[in-house]
Scaffold this motif. Structure first.
Motif, mmCIF file in Angstrom:
data_model
loop_
_atom_site.group_PDB
_atom_site.id
_atom_site.type_symbol
_atom_site.label_atom_id
_atom_site.label_comp_id
_atom_site.label_asym_id
_atom_site.label_seq_id
_atom_site.Cartn_x
_atom_site.Cartn_y
_atom_site.Cartn_z
ATOM 1 N N SER A 68 -4.661 10.277 -8.242
ATOM 2 C CA SER A 68 -5.220 10.386 -6.892
ATOM 3 C C SER A 68 -4.196 10.013 -5.835
ATOM 4 N N ILE A 72 -3.207 12.523 -2.755
ATOM 5 C CA ILE A 72 -3.350 12.167 -1.334
ATOM 6 C C ILE A 72 -1.986 12.150 -0.656
ATOM 7 N N ARG A 132 -12.826 14.966 1.434
ATOM 8 C CA ARG A 132 -12.169 15.789 0.414
ATOM 9 C C ARG A 132 -12.120 17.254 0.833
ATOM 10 N N GLN A 179 -9.160 9.369 2.820
ATOM 11 C CA GLN A 179 -8.882 9.415 1.390
ATOM 12 C C GLN A 179 -8.009 8.230 0.964
ATOM 13 N N LEU A 242 -8.084 14.691 -5.580
ATOM 14 C CA LEU A 242 -8.669 14.039 -4.411
ATOM 15 C C LEU A 242 -9.970 13.351 -4.794
ATOM 16 N N ASP A 245 -16.332 12.259 -2.211
ATOM 17 C CA ASP A 245 -16.922 11.434 -1.170
ATOM 18 C C ASP A 245 -18.203 10.801 -1.672
#
Length: 460
Positions: A68, A72, A132, A179, A242, A245
């Motif tokens: 991740s 990001i 996202r 994020q 990503l 949410d």
């Protein structure tokens, strides 16, 4: 010694563990069953009493975090890469459209205005789509804007395209920082400063690409076409990593981000303090980029070869500091880093202005780069904890500081001299330190090592 009534377990020399003979139920040997149907054989000695338990499996937290983090970071890289790509071809746009200096200035300002006024739209889009999806859509929009800039027919259309670019930049800026803040909250590891460092890396590599393409052809469409391919590849690679949410971990209720008063949404006091810190922090950062070379040349008396070193010193120190700032944040906390860093920037620059000379001035500029490097990452993390509305407001104020700050310093320099203008930059850094005392900073983040028996949340 084995349990009563059970055969003595054999020791697995390779693993250093105990193996029960014949499996858990005394059935066939492991090699006699197909691999998908073999019962689990390994067991561990729980205690001296001889109780045996199966090992608990924890998800690969470190691998999930790294995946991740890289995804990001690609978003930050995309933003820096896209911005530097079209800015590097401003001279070509000027020549093709027959623009003057004032028109170029309006072009650059239009992009900033689009980003500054986009925060109501960004807040609504964040609530509707989440960070996202919004980050992916806005990154794709930035690629489309590059293609549009390669074929714009006239100046009014170019203004419209760059206004849309500013709005897309505002969307991606908020979404990618949301994020990054979610990544820190989920894994309890500081990483925002490194993410912001990749923005600078994107800008640097975009400049290299522009220089390389321009050596072969001056056609903007070829350059922007290659840049869009790079953006699409980065977005495609980043999307699976990503974060999905969901409820923000440790986030404050949405009512703390804004206050409803007679039907008008007003920022809460905490959001206003963060907005002020962001404004004066970006004023300090932007003014150093725009005025440091001129100060060295006109006030200090540096030669033409030394004057550009002001921007270089500030930029290099900011990148280096952001690479290491997450470790400082983990050890000392965001609030202390922002306060001490801002005081270092303001005090170092003030002493350099009083001392004069090229070397003291460059040392003062280095203090500014080192001191303000972690301000915007830390403020973004604090704003994200207050909700998407607060994050949108803070991002918009940061854009406003970058847009208006150099102009304000120019007005001061025109009336009282550039030395007083740089003194205002030092004062701006001191104001950031004052605002930092009024902000609710997150707790010090620790390393996200997996704890046996507790399942860490997995990224979406």
């Amino acid at each position: 010694m084995g349990l009563a009534g059970l055969p003595r377990p054999a020791r697995d020399r390779a693993a250093g563990e105990l193996r029960l003979p014949g499996g858990l139920h005394g059935d066939a040997a492991p090699s006699s069953l197909p691999a998908p149907h073999r019962p689990v054989r390994r067991a561990r000695l729980q205690s001296r009493s001889g109780l045996i338990r199966m090992p608990r499996h924890t998800p690969p937290v470190r691998d999930d975090f790294r995946r991740s983090q890289l995804a990001i970071a690609a978003l930050f890289f995309v933003l820096g890469f896209q911005y530097a790509s079209w800015v590097s071809r401003v001279p070509a746009l000027k020549a093709r459209l027959g623009l003057g200096e004032a028109q170029i200035g309006l072009l650059l300002m239009t992009c900033g205005i689009g980003a500054a006024v986009s925060f109501p739209l960004v807040a609504a889009l964040m609530r509707r789509f989440g960070s996202r999806l919004l980050s992916v859509l806005s990154a794709l929009a930035l690629g489309g804007i590059l293609l549009a800039l390669s074929v714009v027919p006239n100046y009014p259309v170019t203004l419209l395209v760059l206004f849309c670019d500013g709005v897309a930049v505002g969307c991606l800026n908020v979404a990618m920082n949301a994020q990054g803040a979610a990544l820190e909250a989920r894994y309890e590891r500081a990483t925002m400063s490194r993410l912001h460092a990749t923005f600078s890396a994107g800008s640097f590599l975009a400049a290299l690409l522009a220089s390389g393409v321009n050596a072969f052809t001056g056609t903007i469409a070829v350059h922007f076409g290659l840049a869009v391919l790079v953006l699409l590849a980065l977005v495609a690679a980043a999307r699976p990593g990503l974060l999905a949410d969901g409820p923000q971990e440790g986030a404050a209720p949405a009512e703390r981000a804004v206050k409803k008063r007679r039907g008008l949404a007003l920022p809460a006091v905490a959001t206003l303090w963060m907005g002020l810190a962001m404004v004066f922090g970006t004023v300090t950062e932007g003014a150093m980029n725009d005025w440091s070379a001129l100060y060295l040349k006109d006030v200090v008396g540096a030669g033409a070869g030394l004057a550009p070193l002001g921007i270089a010193v500030v930029s290099v120190m900011m990148v280096l500091a952001r690479l290491f700032a997450d470790g400082w944040r983990t050890r000392f906390g965001d609030g202390r880093i922002v306060r001490l860093g801002s005081l270092l920037a303001g005090g170092g620059l003030a002493l350099a202005l009083l001392a004069g000379g090229v070397v003291p001035t460059l040392l003062g500029f280095a203090c500014v780069g080192l001191g303000v490097a972690a301000v915007t990452p830390c403020v973004y993390v604090a704003a994200a904890r207050e909700g998407s509305d607060a994050l949108s407001v803070v991002a918009a104020t940061g854009t406003t500081g970058l847009l208006a700050g150099p102009a304000v310093i120019g007005f001061i320099a025109g009336g009282a001299g550039l030395a007083w203008g740089m003194a205002a930059v030092a004062a701006s850094a001191a104001v950031v330190a004052l605002c930092a005392t009024r902000i609710r900073w997150p707790a010090v983040a620790g390393p996200a090592e997996p704890v046996e028996g507790r399942l860490a949340p997995e990224p979406g």
